[in-house]
Design a protein around this motif. Structure first.
Motif, PDB file in Angstrom:
ATOM      1  N   ALA B  53      32.420  37.588  28.475  1.00  0.00           N
ATOM      2  CA  ALA B  53      31.755  36.761  29.490  1.00  0.00           C
ATOM      3  C   ALA B  53      32.732  35.723  30.035  1.00  0.00           C
ATOM      4  N   ASP B  54      33.926  36.163  30.356  1.00  0.00           N
ATOM      5  CA  ASP B  54      34.981  35.226  30.763  1.00  0.00           C
ATOM      6  C   ASP B  54      34.656  34.530  32.064  1.00  0.00           C
ATOM      7  N   ILE B  55      33.931  35.231  32.939  1.00  0.00           N
ATOM      8  CA  ILE B  55      33.628  34.635  34.237  1.00  0.00           C
ATOM      9  C   ILE B  55      32.848  33.333  34.063  1.00  0.00           C
ATOM     10  N   VAL B  56      32.000  33.292  33.051  1.00  0.00           N
ATOM     11  CA  VAL B  56      31.206  32.081  32.806  1.00  0.00           C
ATOM     12  C   VAL B  56      32.111  30.950  32.313  1.00  0.00           C
ATOM     13  N   LEU B  57      33.011  31.279  31.382  1.00  0.00           N
ATOM     14  CA  LEU B  57      33.914  30.257  30.849  1.00  0.00           C
ATOM     15  C   LEU B  57      34.886  29.760  31.918  1.00  0.00           C
ATOM     16  N   ASP B  58      35.395  30.704  32.714  1.00  0.00           N
ATOM     17  CA  ASP B  58      36.400  30.322  33.724  1.00  0.00           C
ATOM     18  C   ASP B  58      35.821  29.360  34.755  1.00  0.00           C
ATOM     19  N   GLN B  59      34.538  29.535  35.053  1.00  0.00           N
ATOM     20  CA  GLN B  59      33.914  28.695  36.081  1.00  0.00           C
ATOM     21  C   GLN B  59      33.255  27.435  35.510  1.00  0.00           C
ATOM     22  N   ALA B  60      33.304  27.277  34.178  1.00  0.00           N
ATOM     23  CA  ALA B  60      32.625  26.131  33.558  1.00  0.00           C
ATOM     24  C   ALA B  60      33.237  24.820  34.064  1.00  0.00           C
ATOM     25  N   LYS B  61      32.365  23.845  34.278  1.00  0.00           N
ATOM     26  CA  LYS B  61      32.846  22.536  34.738  1.00  0.00           C
ATOM     27  C   LYS B  61      32.591  21.502  33.651  1.00  0.00           C
ATOM     28  N   VAL B  62      33.508  20.512  33.563  1.00  0.00           N
ATOM     29  CA  VAL B  62      33.398  19.499  32.524  1.00  0.00           C
ATOM     30  C   VAL B  62      33.013  18.159  33.146  1.00  0.00           C
TER      31      VAL B  62
END
Lengths: 245, 245
Positions: B53-62
């Motif tokens: 599920a890399d797409i979710v991690l790559d787009q995660a915002k902090v």
């Protein structure tokens, strides 16, 4: 209604057995059965990941075959992520939960091993395919997640049913017999096979497995009760006899 | 409706962030926000447990604060295992999902840190308390499990709303064939009778009508389709043969 039996078929990691036990107990399920766990049983890795659901692990029973594990169950569900080429009804977790709360008899849900899921023979034992509708481009559900979704739905739908209890009158349903347990169904299927085999029904050999599965599905579908199975056994005994004329 | 934003507030283990991402994507959610992740971001432990599920991690915002993370959202839900002494509406995952599919605006679901959950200030931001109804004697739900149950409900309820969520639908009936017409069923019953009669199954004569009715009801119950009836006709033809051995 007692909760469904959770059957883990050939689970690999003790850690996942523990997580499944935890997921079960979160929603009030306690009966766990294990078919040929890879690393034997008890497994010291299971306890820590159960996070306190020890009662489920302590009472878990181990079986040699999936058929043995569900022998006393009337309703068997095979959990698969993807549909297979089998002609059985496919139900989602909420639909399965409705069946569990409305159909008498014991219900068992089969979960396959972590990497590969259930084998064809395990699926053939079941009356229903239980499939979680999932993102077709990312259908990676692990064992404990599959267990928690079915357990959650069993619990959620149970509340719907309990909420209705004061309104719903007992119906004619309790006058009909429950479906025969899986062991009686197996006896019937074996009886068919014993009569058919010497008459060449399962030939050619290359098609034998498919033919046996087809026979099994046709006989699993009816949901016959104990008396009906007994009638059919009598019919088969008669068919095994020579003609009198 | 776009899916809800999943907000992990002060998550501790990267592994759990990865598992939450995987649970989200399983049910079509992609927007992940992190408030002050303990070990910073990106976190190398997250990737492996996301299982693709890399797409979710790559787009995660902090974000620095929970308020910042939900600043653009109209509807905020605070997930807690136990109800708190707060005067907000408490909704279960299915009720929350109904709100998400029916109320316009962006929805965000807050999940607290692994051990301690959400703090009082975070809960205060929310309009709703989202609580998973759980075994009161064993309420130990981990972060990824809480996420998967809410994501699952968003997806399930979405199908009720006929939302355009492209998930694999379980199909109970449209793939299975309709029951065979009565004429085929009669053919099957006749075939049984022709085999059973000369073998004395319908004797004594006085019981014959009852026995025929029982046979008919056992064979009528299954609702077999055309292919299944054809299989059974083949079985009967085989049973009418002599054994080969």
């Amino acid at each position: 209604m007692p909760g469904p039996v959770i059957v883990l078929v050939r689970p690999q990691l003790g850690e996942n057995i523990g997580k499944a036990a935890r997921a079960m107990l979160n929603f009030g399920l306690t009966e766990l059965r294990l078919v040929k766990p890879r690393d034997g049983w008890p497994n010291p890795s299971a306890g820590p990941s159960a996070a306190g659901a020890d009662i489920v692990l302590d009472q878990a029973k181990v079986f040699e075959t999936t058929a043995d594990a569900v022998a006393d169950c009337q309703h068997v569900y095979a959990t698969t992520v993807r549909k297979r080429g089998v002609t059985k009804p496919v139900v989602a977790p909420d639909e399965a939960a409705r069946l569990m709360h409305s159909e008498t008899g014991r219900h068992a849900i089969l979960f396959g091993r972590e990497a590969s899921g259930l084998g064809t023979d395990d699926v053939a034992l079941a009356r229903y395919i239980l499939t979680v509708p999932i993102n077709p481009e990312f259908g990676s559900l692990n064992l404990a997640q599959a267990v928690i979704l079915t357990a959650y739905e069993w619990s959620r739908i149970g509340r719907e049913f309990n909420a209705d209890i004061d309104l719903v009158q007992p119906t004619a349903e309790d006058e009909t017999l429950p479906p025969a347990p899986q062991s009686e169904l197996e006896g019937l299927i074996n009886h068919f096979e014993q009569l058919l085999d010497p008459r060449g029904y399962f030939l050619p050999e290359a098609r034998s497995d498919v033919t046996r599965r087809t026979l099994r599905s046709v006989l699993t579908k009816p949901n016959w009760n104990h008396l009906e199975v007994r009638t059919l056994r009598g019919i088969l005994t008669t068919l095994g006899r020579d003609r009198r004329d």
